[in-house]
Design a protein around this motif. Sequence first.
Motif, PDB file in Angstrom:
ATOM      1  N   ALA A 108       0.869  -1.178   0.000  1.00 31.60           N
ATOM      2  CA  ALA A 108       0.000   0.000   0.000  1.00 31.60           C
ATOM      3  C   ALA A 108       0.906   1.229   0.000  1.00 31.60           C
ATOM      4  O   ALA A 108       2.106   1.118   0.250  1.00 31.60           O
ATOM      5  CB  ALA A 108      -0.878  -0.023   1.240  1.00 31.60           C
ATOM      6  N   CYS A 109       0.353   2.377  -0.274  1.00 31.33           N
ATOM      7  CA  CYS A 109       1.138   3.622  -0.339  1.00 31.33           C
ATOM      8  C   CYS A 109       1.884   3.862   0.985  1.00 31.33           C
ATOM      9  O   CYS A 109       1.272   3.890   2.048  1.00 31.33           O
ATOM     10  CB  CYS A 109       0.194   4.787  -0.627  1.00 31.33           C
ATOM     11  SG  CYS A 109       0.996   6.394  -0.488  1.00 31.33           S
ATOM     12  N   PRO A 110       3.214   4.029   0.914  1.00 32.08           N
ATOM     13  CA  PRO A 110       3.987   4.232   2.145  1.00 32.08           C
ATOM     14  C   PRO A 110       3.688   5.561   2.854  1.00 32.08           C
ATOM     15  O   PRO A 110       4.068   5.730   4.001  1.00 32.08           O
ATOM     16  CB  PRO A 110       5.445   4.226   1.668  1.00 32.08           C
ATOM     17  CG  PRO A 110       5.428   3.681   0.283  1.00 32.08           C
ATOM     18  CD  PRO A 110       4.068   3.969  -0.276  1.00 32.08           C
ATOM     19  N   VAL A 111       2.995   6.470   2.193  1.00 33.64           N
ATOM     20  CA  VAL A 111       2.678   7.739   2.857  1.00 33.64           C
ATOM     21  C   VAL A 111       1.259   7.738   3.437  1.00 33.64           C
ATOM     22  O   VAL A 111       1.061   7.992   4.612  1.00 33.64           O
ATOM     23  CB  VAL A 111       2.903   8.944   1.918  1.00 33.64           C
ATOM     24  CG1 VAL A 111       2.259  10.209   2.468  1.00 33.64           C
ATOM     25  CG2 VAL A 111       4.397   9.176   1.716  1.00 33.64           C
ATOM     26  N   CYS A 112       0.239   7.420   2.603  1.00 38.52           N
ATOM     27  CA  CYS A 112      -1.134   7.553   3.111  1.00 38.52           C
ATOM     28  C   CYS A 112      -1.815   6.209   3.384  1.00 38.52           C
ATOM     29  O   CYS A 112      -2.896   6.177   3.948  1.00 38.52           O
ATOM     30  CB  CYS A 112      -1.980   8.388   2.146  1.00 38.52           C
ATOM     31  SG  CYS A 112      -2.477   7.490   0.670  1.00 38.52           S
ATOM     32  N   GLY A 113      -1.174   5.105   2.972  1.00 37.63           N
ATOM     33  CA  GLY A 113      -1.730   3.787   3.280  1.00 37.63           C
ATOM     34  C   GLY A 113      -2.784   3.296   2.292  1.00 37.63           C
ATOM     35  O   GLY A 113      -3.304   2.192   2.435  1.00 37.63           O
TER      36      GLY A 113
ATOM     37  N   ARG B 151       1.564   5.377  -9.072  1.00 40.49           N
ATOM     38  CA  ARG B 151       1.216   6.671  -8.482  1.00 40.49           C
ATOM     39  C   ARG B 151      -0.031   6.495  -7.634  1.00 40.49           C
ATOM     40  O   ARG B 151      -1.053   5.986  -8.115  1.00 40.49           O
ATOM     41  CB  ARG B 151       0.969   7.701  -9.581  1.00 40.49           C
ATOM     42  CG  ARG B 151       0.745   9.103  -9.040  1.00 40.49           C
ATOM     43  CD  ARG B 151       0.624  10.106 -10.189  1.00 40.49           C
ATOM     44  NE  ARG B 151       0.687  11.473  -9.688  1.00 40.49           N
ATOM     45  CZ  ARG B 151      -0.354  12.123  -9.178  1.00 40.49           C
ATOM     46  NH1 ARG B 151      -1.539  11.535  -9.110  1.00 40.49           N
ATOM     47  NH2 ARG B 151      -0.208  13.357  -8.727  1.00 40.49           N
ATOM     48  N   CYS B 152       0.070   6.880  -6.372  1.00 39.02           N
ATOM     49  CA  CYS B 152      -1.061   6.743  -5.448  1.00 39.02           C
ATOM     50  C   CYS B 152      -2.192   7.663  -5.899  1.00 39.02           C
ATOM     51  O   CYS B 152      -1.977   8.847  -6.143  1.00 39.02           O
ATOM     52  CB  CYS B 152      -0.623   7.098  -4.027  1.00 39.02           C
ATOM     53  SG  CYS B 152      -1.998   7.103  -2.857  1.00 39.02           S
ATOM     54  N   ARG B 153      -3.409   7.107  -6.004  1.00 40.01           N
ATOM     55  CA  ARG B 153      -4.549   7.918  -6.452  1.00 40.01           C
ATOM     56  C   ARG B 153      -5.047   8.863  -5.362  1.00 40.01           C
ATOM     57  O   ARG B 153      -5.836   9.755  -5.633  1.00 40.01           O
ATOM     58  CB  ARG B 153      -5.701   7.000  -6.868  1.00 40.01           C
ATOM     59  CG  ARG B 153      -5.487   6.318  -8.208  1.00 40.01           C
ATOM     60  CD  ARG B 153      -6.778   5.585  -8.595  1.00 40.01           C
ATOM     61  NE  ARG B 153      -6.538   4.576  -9.611  1.00 40.01           N
ATOM     62  CZ  ARG B 153      -6.665   4.795 -10.903  1.00 40.01           C
ATOM     63  NH1 ARG B 153      -7.001   5.988 -11.345  1.00 40.01           N
ATOM     64  NH2 ARG B 153      -6.459   3.808 -11.755  1.00 40.01           N
ATOM     65  N   VAL B 154      -4.619   8.624  -4.125  1.00 40.36           N
ATOM     66  CA  VAL B 154      -5.099   9.472  -3.027  1.00 40.36           C
ATOM     67  C   VAL B 154      -4.137  10.629  -2.752  1.00 40.36           C
ATOM     68  O   VAL B 154      -4.528  11.791  -2.798  1.00 40.36           O
ATOM     69  CB  VAL B 154      -5.345   8.626  -1.748  1.00 40.36           C
ATOM     70  CG1 VAL B 154      -5.754   9.513  -0.579  1.00 40.36           C
ATOM     71  CG2 VAL B 154      -6.408   7.574  -2.031  1.00 40.36           C
ATOM     72  N   CYS B 155      -2.853  10.317  -2.488  1.00 35.60           N
ATOM     73  CA  CYS B 155      -1.938  11.413  -2.111  1.00 35.60           C
ATOM     74  C   CYS B 155      -0.974  11.798  -3.226  1.00 35.60           C
ATOM     75  O   CYS B 155      -0.268  12.797  -3.105  1.00 35.60           O
ATOM     76  CB  CYS B 155      -1.169  11.043  -0.843  1.00 35.60           C
ATOM     77  SG  CYS B 155       0.139   9.822  -1.093  1.00 35.60           S
ATOM     78  N   GLY B 156      -0.927  11.009  -4.308  1.00 36.90           N
ATOM     79  CA  GLY B 156      -0.070  11.365  -5.442  1.00 36.90           C
ATOM     80  C   GLY B 156       1.358  10.857  -5.347  1.00 36.90           C
ATOM     81  O   GLY B 156       2.184  11.140  -6.224  1.00 36.90           O
TER      82      GLY B 156
HETATM   83 ZN    ZN Z   1      -0.850   7.742  -0.933  1.00 36.84          ZN
END
Ligand code: ZN
Length: 281
Positions: A17-22, A39-44
Amino acid sequence: MKTFSKEPGKEPRRQIACPVCGSANFRPRWSSEHYSFARCRVCGLVYQNPQPYQDILTQRYDDEYFAYEKENEEGYFRLMRLSLDDIEFDAFTSTIPQDRKSIIDIGCATGRLISSLQQSGWTVQGVEICSASAEYGMLKYGVPIHIGTLESRRFGDGSFSVAHCSHLIEHLTDPSAFLQEVRRILSANGWLIVSTPNIAGFQARLMGEKWRSAIADHIVLYSRKTLGLLLKKNGFQICRIKTWGGIGAGIAPAWVKKPADYLAKRTGAGDVMIVLARPVP
Ligand SMILES: [Zn+2]
Protein backbone atom coordinates in the motif's frame (compact mmCIF):
# COMPACT_ATOMS: atom_id res chain seq x y z
CA MET A 1 27.80 13.57 -11.69
CA LYS A 2 25.95 10.47 -12.68
CA THR A 3 23.50 8.88 -10.28
CA PHE A 4 24.73 5.45 -9.21
CA SER A 5 22.40 2.69 -10.20
CA LYS A 6 22.58 -1.04 -10.57
CA GLU A 7 20.12 -2.69 -12.88
CA PRO A 8 18.45 -5.41 -10.80
CA GLY A 9 17.74 -8.86 -12.11
CA LYS A 10 14.58 -10.72 -11.31
CA GLU A 11 14.21 -10.47 -7.55
CA PRO A 12 11.37 -11.16 -5.12
CA ARG A 13 8.94 -8.28 -4.68
CA ARG A 14 5.64 -7.71 -2.93
CA GLN A 15 2.59 -5.56 -3.57
CA ILE A 16 2.34 -2.81 -0.99
CA ALA A 17 0.00 0.00 0.00
CA CYS A 18 1.14 3.62 -0.34
CA PRO A 19 3.99 4.23 2.14
CA VAL A 20 2.68 7.74 2.86
CA CYS A 21 -1.13 7.55 3.11
CA GLY A 22 -1.73 3.79 3.28
CA SER A 23 -4.11 3.67 0.33
CA ALA A 24 -4.01 0.59 -1.91
CA ASN A 25 -5.50 2.57 -4.77
CA PHE A 26 -2.85 3.33 -7.38
CA ARG A 27 -2.29 3.49 -11.11
CA PRO A 28 0.84 2.48 -13.05
CA ARG A 29 3.21 5.36 -13.76
CA TRP A 30 6.51 4.19 -15.30
CA SER A 31 7.86 0.72 -15.84
CA SER A 32 10.97 -1.05 -17.08
CA GLU A 33 11.78 -4.74 -17.38
CA HIS A 34 12.28 -5.54 -13.68
CA TYR A 35 10.63 -2.72 -11.78
CA SER A 36 7.76 -0.31 -12.03
CA PHE A 37 6.59 2.88 -10.41
CA ALA A 38 2.99 3.43 -9.35
CA ARG A 39 1.22 6.67 -8.48
CA CYS A 40 -1.06 6.74 -5.45
CA ARG A 41 -4.55 7.92 -6.45
CA VAL A 42 -5.10 9.47 -3.03
CA CYS A 43 -1.94 11.41 -2.11
CA GLY A 44 -0.07 11.36 -5.44
CA LEU A 45 3.04 9.58 -4.14
CA VAL A 46 5.13 7.87 -6.82
CA TYR A 47 6.68 4.66 -5.50
CA GLN A 48 7.84 1.26 -6.67
CA ASN A 49 5.05 -1.26 -6.56
CA PRO A 50 5.63 -4.17 -6.26
CA GLN A 51 8.43 -3.28 -3.88
CA PRO A 52 11.74 -5.14 -3.47
CA TYR A 53 12.76 -6.31 0.02
CA GLN A 54 15.10 -4.10 2.07
CA ASP A 55 17.63 -6.89 2.75
CA ILE A 56 18.00 -7.51 -0.98
CA LEU A 57 18.43 -3.78 -1.64
CA THR A 58 21.14 -3.64 1.02
CA GLN A 59 23.24 -6.11 -0.98
CA ARG A 60 23.51 -3.57 -3.81
CA TYR A 61 25.87 -1.39 -1.74
CA ASP A 62 29.00 -3.38 -2.49
CA ASP A 63 32.59 -2.62 -3.59
CA GLU A 64 31.39 -1.22 -6.91
CA TYR A 65 29.23 1.25 -5.02
CA PHE A 66 32.17 2.14 -2.76
CA ALA A 67 34.35 2.89 -5.82
CA TYR A 68 31.63 5.30 -7.03
CA GLU A 69 31.36 6.99 -3.63
CA LYS A 70 35.13 7.35 -3.34
CA GLU A 71 35.49 8.80 -6.81
CA ASN A 72 32.75 11.40 -6.20
CA GLU A 73 33.62 12.15 -2.59
CA GLU A 74 34.79 15.75 -3.07
CA GLY A 75 32.15 16.59 -5.69
CA TYR A 76 29.33 15.42 -3.43
CA PHE A 77 30.84 17.20 -0.46
CA ARG A 78 30.84 20.50 -2.40
CA LEU A 79 27.22 19.95 -3.45
CA MET A 80 26.18 19.13 0.12
CA ARG A 81 27.89 22.26 1.42
CA LEU A 82 26.12 24.38 -1.21
CA SER A 83 22.76 22.86 -0.32
CA LEU A 84 23.38 23.43 3.40
CA ASP A 85 24.25 27.06 2.63
CA ASP A 86 20.93 27.28 0.77
CA ILE A 87 19.01 26.51 3.96
CA GLU A 88 21.37 28.74 6.00
CA PHE A 89 22.86 25.90 8.03
CA ASP A 90 25.48 28.10 9.72
CA ALA A 91 22.88 30.65 10.78
CA PHE A 92 20.30 28.31 12.32
CA THR A 93 22.88 26.10 14.01
CA SER A 94 24.60 29.15 15.55
CA THR A 95 21.83 29.17 18.17
CA ILE A 96 22.81 25.68 19.41
CA PRO A 97 25.17 25.91 22.44
CA GLN A 98 28.67 24.67 21.53
CA ASP A 99 28.55 21.72 23.96
CA ARG A 100 25.31 20.51 22.38
CA LYS A 101 26.39 20.70 18.75
CA SER A 102 26.02 17.06 17.75
CA ILE A 103 25.14 15.90 14.27
CA ILE A 104 24.33 12.49 12.84
CA ASP A 105 24.78 12.01 9.10
CA ILE A 106 22.72 9.02 8.02
CA GLY A 107 23.94 7.57 4.73
CA CYS A 108 27.22 9.43 5.26
CA ALA A 109 29.22 7.46 2.62
CA THR A 110 32.91 8.02 3.45
CA GLY A 111 32.11 10.59 6.13
CA ARG A 112 33.51 13.58 4.24
CA LEU A 113 30.84 15.97 5.54
CA ILE A 114 31.10 14.95 9.20
CA SER A 115 34.89 15.11 9.00
CA SER A 116 34.61 18.76 7.97
CA LEU A 117 32.03 19.51 10.70
CA GLN A 118 34.19 17.80 13.31
CA GLN A 119 36.96 20.23 12.44
CA SER A 120 34.61 23.10 13.19
CA GLY A 121 33.82 21.78 16.65
CA TRP A 122 30.84 19.49 16.13
CA THR A 123 30.45 16.11 17.82
CA VAL A 124 29.79 13.84 14.87
CA GLN A 125 28.39 10.41 14.10
CA GLY A 126 27.97 8.71 10.75
CA VAL A 127 25.76 5.81 9.69
CA GLU A 128 26.49 3.95 6.48
CA ILE A 129 25.17 0.72 5.01
CA CYS A 130 28.13 0.21 2.65
CA SER A 131 30.83 -1.28 4.88
CA ALA A 132 33.68 -0.51 2.47
CA SER A 133 32.76 3.22 2.40
CA ALA A 134 32.44 3.35 6.19
CA GLU A 135 35.74 1.56 6.85
CA TYR A 136 37.55 3.80 4.38
CA GLY A 137 36.09 6.93 6.01
CA MET A 138 36.88 5.85 9.57
CA LEU A 139 40.50 5.23 8.58
CA LYS A 140 40.93 8.34 6.45
CA TYR A 141 39.13 10.90 8.63
CA GLY A 142 39.03 9.27 12.05
CA VAL A 143 35.27 9.82 12.36
CA PRO A 144 32.88 7.30 14.00
CA ILE A 145 30.65 5.54 11.48
CA HIS A 146 28.13 2.86 12.39
CA ILE A 147 28.00 0.19 9.70
CA GLY A 148 24.40 -0.80 9.05
CA THR A 149 21.00 0.86 9.17
CA LEU A 150 20.09 3.61 11.63
CA GLU A 151 17.59 1.33 13.35
CA SER A 152 20.23 -1.39 13.95
CA ARG A 153 22.31 0.87 16.23
CA ARG A 154 19.73 2.14 18.77
CA PHE A 155 21.25 5.50 19.72
CA GLY A 156 19.92 7.00 22.97
CA ASP A 157 16.82 9.23 23.07
CA GLY A 158 17.57 12.85 22.14
CA SER A 159 21.24 12.12 21.34
CA PHE A 160 21.63 14.63 18.50
CA SER A 161 20.78 18.26 17.82
CA VAL A 162 20.89 17.80 14.02
CA ALA A 163 20.15 14.82 11.77
CA HIS A 164 21.22 15.04 8.14
CA CYS A 165 20.36 12.59 5.37
CA SER A 166 21.32 13.36 1.81
CA HIS A 167 19.95 11.17 -0.98
CA LEU A 168 18.88 8.47 1.44
CA ILE A 169 15.14 8.65 2.03
CA GLU A 170 14.28 7.73 -1.58
CA HIS A 171 16.11 4.41 -1.03
CA LEU A 172 14.06 3.30 1.98
CA THR A 173 11.19 0.78 1.86
CA ASP A 174 9.79 1.98 5.20
CA PRO A 175 10.44 5.73 5.42
CA SER A 176 7.99 6.16 8.32
CA ALA A 177 9.88 3.70 10.55
CA PHE A 178 13.05 5.60 9.68
CA LEU A 179 11.58 9.03 10.52
CA GLN A 180 10.13 7.75 13.80
CA GLU A 181 13.61 6.58 14.78
CA VAL A 182 15.13 9.93 13.73
CA ARG A 183 12.55 11.74 15.83
CA ARG A 184 13.42 9.59 18.84
CA ILE A 185 17.19 10.22 18.65
CA LEU A 186 16.80 13.98 17.95
CA SER A 187 16.58 16.44 20.82
CA ALA A 188 13.14 18.04 21.22
CA ASN A 189 14.29 21.29 19.63
CA GLY A 190 16.52 19.58 17.07
CA TRP A 191 16.67 19.93 13.31
CA LEU A 192 16.22 17.43 10.50
CA ILE A 193 17.70 18.02 7.04
CA VAL A 194 16.56 15.83 4.14
CA SER A 195 17.65 16.13 0.53
CA THR A 196 16.13 14.00 -2.21
CA PRO A 197 15.24 14.15 -5.94
CA ASN A 198 12.17 16.27 -6.70
CA ILE A 199 9.64 14.50 -8.93
CA ALA A 200 7.68 17.73 -9.29
CA GLY A 201 10.75 19.43 -10.73
CA PHE A 202 11.29 20.58 -14.28
CA GLN A 203 13.63 17.72 -15.27
CA ALA A 204 11.25 14.99 -14.10
CA ARG A 205 8.39 16.57 -16.05
CA LEU A 206 10.54 16.96 -19.15
CA MET A 207 12.19 13.51 -19.11
CA GLY A 208 9.35 11.31 -17.80
CA GLU A 209 10.51 7.74 -17.29
CA LYS A 210 13.91 8.69 -18.70
CA TRP A 211 14.44 11.01 -15.73
CA ARG A 212 17.82 10.27 -14.16
CA SER A 213 16.21 9.62 -10.78
CA ALA A 214 13.59 7.14 -12.00
CA ILE A 215 15.93 4.24 -11.31
CA ALA A 216 15.75 0.83 -9.64
CA ASP A 217 17.49 2.01 -6.47
CA HIS A 218 14.92 4.74 -5.82
CA ILE A 219 12.03 3.10 -4.02
CA VAL A 220 10.02 6.31 -3.56
CA LEU A 221 10.16 9.52 -5.61
CA TYR A 222 8.98 12.49 -3.55
CA SER A 223 7.61 15.91 -4.38
CA ARG A 224 7.43 18.83 -1.99
CA LYS A 225 3.82 17.81 -1.29
CA THR A 226 4.36 14.08 -0.64
CA LEU A 227 7.55 14.59 1.39
CA GLY A 228 5.65 17.16 3.44
CA LEU A 229 2.85 14.64 4.07
CA LEU A 230 5.35 11.96 5.11
CA LEU A 231 7.13 14.33 7.50
CA LYS A 232 3.85 15.54 8.99
CA LYS A 233 2.63 11.98 9.52
CA ASN A 234 5.80 11.26 11.50
CA GLY A 235 5.76 14.35 13.69
CA PHE A 236 7.85 16.86 11.77
CA GLN A 237 7.00 20.26 10.37
CA ILE A 238 8.85 21.84 7.44
CA CYS A 239 10.62 25.14 8.19
CA ARG A 240 12.43 25.73 4.91
CA ILE A 241 12.62 24.15 1.48
CA LYS A 242 14.91 24.89 -1.46
CA THR A 243 15.42 23.20 -4.81
CA TRP A 244 18.16 23.38 -7.40
CA GLY A 245 19.09 22.08 -10.87
CA GLY A 246 17.15 23.09 -14.00
CA ILE A 247 18.71 20.96 -16.72
CA GLY A 248 21.14 18.07 -16.26
CA ALA A 249 24.80 18.60 -17.15
CA GLY A 250 25.56 17.62 -20.76
CA ILE A 251 21.92 17.79 -21.91
CA ALA A 252 21.89 21.43 -23.05
CA PRO A 253 24.53 24.08 -23.84
CA ALA A 254 25.58 26.49 -21.08
CA TRP A 255 23.49 29.37 -22.45
CA VAL A 256 20.37 27.21 -21.95
CA LYS A 257 21.45 25.48 -18.75
CA LYS A 258 22.35 28.64 -16.84
CA PRO A 259 18.99 30.44 -17.13
CA ALA A 260 17.15 27.11 -16.69
CA ASP A 261 19.02 26.51 -13.42
CA TYR A 262 18.24 30.05 -12.28
CA LEU A 263 14.56 29.71 -13.14
CA ALA A 264 14.25 26.29 -11.49
CA LYS A 265 15.67 27.67 -8.29
CA ARG A 266 13.45 30.74 -8.32
CA THR A 267 10.27 28.74 -8.92
CA GLY A 268 11.01 25.73 -6.70
CA ALA A 269 11.07 23.43 -9.75
CA GLY A 270 14.68 22.28 -9.28
CA ASP A 271 15.70 18.66 -9.77
CA VAL A 272 16.72 18.09 -6.15
CA MET A 273 15.16 19.52 -3.02
CA ILE A 274 16.48 20.10 0.46
CA VAL A 275 14.11 20.36 3.37
CA LEU A 276 14.73 21.68 6.86
CA ALA A 277 12.25 20.32 9.40
CA ARG A 278 11.75 20.23 13.17
CA PRO A 279 9.92 17.85 15.49
CA VAL A 280 6.42 19.07 16.29
CA PRO A 281 6.31 19.69 20.07
ZN1 ZN B 1 -0.85 7.74 -0.93
